[in-house]
Design a protein around this motif. Structure first.
Motif, PDB file in Angstrom:
ATOM      1  N   ARG A 147       0.874  -1.188   0.024  1.00 42.65           N
ATOM      2  CA  ARG A 147      -0.078  -0.027  -0.017  1.00 42.65           C
ATOM      3  C   ARG A 147       0.925   1.159   0.016  1.00 42.65           C
ATOM      4  NH1 ARG A 147      -4.249  -0.233   4.682  1.00 42.65           N
ATOM      5  NH2 ARG A 147      -4.505   1.839   4.005  1.00 42.65           N
ATOM      6  N   CYS A 179     -13.787  -7.240   7.616  1.00 38.65           N
ATOM      7  CA  CYS A 179     -13.697  -5.809   7.795  1.00 38.65           C
ATOM      8  C   CYS A 179     -13.828  -5.523   9.402  1.00 38.65           C
ATOM      9  CB  CYS A 179     -15.265  -5.413   7.168  1.00 38.65           C
ATOM     10  SG  CYS A 179     -15.420  -3.543   7.435  1.00 38.65           S
ATOM     11  N   GLN A 238     -10.020  -5.548  10.400  1.00 43.66           N
ATOM     12  CA  GLN A 238      -9.509  -4.426   9.977  1.00 43.66           C
ATOM     13  C   GLN A 238      -9.841  -3.186  11.050  1.00 43.66           C
ATOM     14  OE1 GLN A 238      -7.223  -4.137   7.584  1.00 43.66           O
ATOM     15  NE2 GLN A 238      -6.924  -2.020   7.575  1.00 43.66           N
ATOM     16  N   TYR A 274     -11.117   3.852   6.202  1.00 50.55           N
ATOM     17  CA  TYR A 274     -11.362   2.846   5.622  1.00 50.55           C
ATOM     18  C   TYR A 274     -11.921   2.693   4.383  1.00 50.55           C
ATOM     19  CZ  TYR A 274     -12.916  -2.252   4.734  1.00 50.55           C
ATOM     20  OH  TYR A 274     -13.548  -3.544   4.189  1.00 50.55           O
ATOM     21  N   SER A 299      -6.523   1.765   0.190  1.00 45.76           N
ATOM     22  CA  SER A 299      -6.649   1.268  -1.032  1.00 45.76           C
ATOM     23  C   SER A 299      -6.544  -0.466  -1.099  1.00 45.76           C
ATOM     24  CB  SER A 299      -5.599   1.877  -1.844  1.00 45.76           C
ATOM     25  OG  SER A 299      -4.412   1.464  -1.303  1.00 45.76           O
ATOM     26  N   LYS A 300      -7.264  -1.056  -1.961  1.00 48.51           N
ATOM     27  CA  LYS A 300      -7.225  -2.161  -1.964  1.00 48.51           C
ATOM     28  C   LYS A 300      -6.812  -2.957  -3.225  1.00 48.51           C
ATOM     29  CE  LYS A 300     -11.507  -2.330   1.123  1.00 48.51           C
ATOM     30  NZ  LYS A 300     -11.246  -0.821   1.350  1.00 48.51           N
ATOM     31  N   GLN A 301      -6.067  -3.904  -3.255  1.00 49.27           N
ATOM     32  CA  GLN A 301      -5.587  -4.650  -4.789  1.00 49.27           C
ATOM     33  C   GLN A 301      -6.770  -4.869  -5.385  1.00 49.27           C
ATOM     34  OE1 GLN A 301      -2.383  -4.947  -5.563  1.00 49.27           O
ATOM     35  NE2 GLN A 301      -1.583  -3.958  -3.800  1.00 49.27           N
ATOM     36  N   LYS A 318      -6.220  -0.868  -6.878  1.00 46.84           N
ATOM     37  CA  LYS A 318      -5.440  -0.096  -5.984  1.00 46.84           C
ATOM     38  C   LYS A 318      -6.087   1.216  -5.780  1.00 46.84           C
ATOM     39  CE  LYS A 318      -0.833  -1.748  -7.630  1.00 46.84           C
ATOM     40  NZ  LYS A 318       0.302  -1.635  -8.089  1.00 46.84           N
TER      41      LYS A 318
END
Length: 340
Positions: A88, A262, A265, A293, A298-300, A304
């Protein structure tokens, strides 16, 4: 097998410098040079698990000096965004215009002991479970772990989790209910309360249905078999608004895995690594972390992008502009401030 003196000394040197494996050959060579006067070279090479040829190559290789500005940027993310791993951080640097790959970022973070360690928490000694048997109506499992969807607000997963503050006693706990959109893993609505009630479970769903845009397809709300989701108020409300209800199989948390992930996280961002003196402080921290969040993390799997940014781009690309500006009222806080 008994560790040799060289292996004990090498491990102690790694601990003293806050280094965790895997180590680069450059770092291993530097540690070996520090210990070479006191221990045989062959024992140190075995302790570091490096070949002699690789050791001598690392000693004599002319390594490129990293840009001090780059190191300062990575240091900033390590300080203000401690939940970010090297992938990230790489994404954020590339957004800023740096021509850099994840291997170089990982090396720099290893050399400065900046790896993310927030996820190493052993876990809490308490577990919340709202299942009390078949107290109401059990809905079929319509989702069947098909967690992917190509449109917003089609598949919503919901659940409740426990968060504690201060001394973490039974009197010092709160319960967070969220609705998570499987399209972009965005927490679209949420509610925090000191006790678990049907109202707590229903409030996020009511807010979502009230403020959602007009949809050309029906929404499905998936949950576990907690008594509040079996309650007549919850079931009737979904039916009245033509929303499908789905439930996990009994005792199978994997059927609701995205919302469990979630919550994990959110706990990394809050109670697993911070202690809060009272309910109000905990609620403010949760609100801040949920915004982070949604708007910053960012999330792959989303190319991204952060969850809200992904939804907004999708809305523009598909000429579905009512989704571009859809923002639940509970998430209206400072969205770009770093995690503290």
């Amino acid at each position: 097998m008994v560790a040799s003196p060289a292996q004990i000394a090498f491990t102690a040197a790694c601990t003293a410098h806050h280094l965790t494996p895997p180590l680069t050959n450059r770092v291993k060579a530097q540690l070996i040079d520090q210990l070479r006067a006191d221990y045989p070279l062959q024992d140190l090479l075995a302790a570091a698990q490096i070949a002699s040829s690789s050791y001598y190559d690392a000693r004599h290789r002319q390594y490129r000096q990293d840009d001090p500005a780059l190191i300062d940027e990575i240091a900033f993310y390590h300080k203000y965004y401690p939940d970010m791993g090297y992938r990230r951080v790489t994404t954020e640097l590339q957004r800023l215009g740096w021509d850099i790959n994840h291997k170089r970022v990982l090396r720099i973070m290893q050399e400065h002991a900046w790896q993310c360690t927030l996820y190493r928490h052993p876990g809490r000694g308490y577990r919340f479970d709202s299942f009390e048997g078949h107290t109401g109506q059990i809905a079929p499992n319509r989702l069947h772990r098909r967690f992917k969807t190509d449109r917003p607000l089609q598949k919503i997963v919901t659940d409740i989790s426990e968060f504690r503050w201060d001394h973490e006693s039974i009197e010092e706990r709160a319960f967070l209910a969220i609705c998570l959109d499987l399209f972009n893993m965005e927490i679209v609505t949420w509610q925090l309360a000191p006790v678990v009630t049907v109202t707590l479970a229903l409030s996020p769903v009511q807010e979502l249905i009230t403020y959602r845009p007009a949809l050309p397809y029906r929404m499905t709300v998936h949950s576990d078999r907690g008594y509040q989701y079996q309650h007549a108020r919850f079931v009737t409300y979904l039916k009245r608004h033509h929303v499908f209800q789905s439930m996990s199989r009994q005792g199978n948390c994997l059927d609701n895995a995205p919302v469990e992930s979630c919550f994990a996280q959110l706990k990394v961002l809050t109670v697993n690594n911070h202690r809060y003196p009272d309910y109000a402080t905990l609620k403010a921290a949760l609100q801040h972390s949920i915004d982070y969040y949604n708007f910053r993390a960012s999330k792959q799997a989303l190319g991204k992008l952060a969850a809200v940014e992904y939804r907004q781009r999708w809305a523009i690309d598909h000429d579905f502009l009512q989704f571009a500006g859809f923002t639940p009222l509970t998430n209206a806080t400072n969205r770009k401030s770093p995690v503290v």
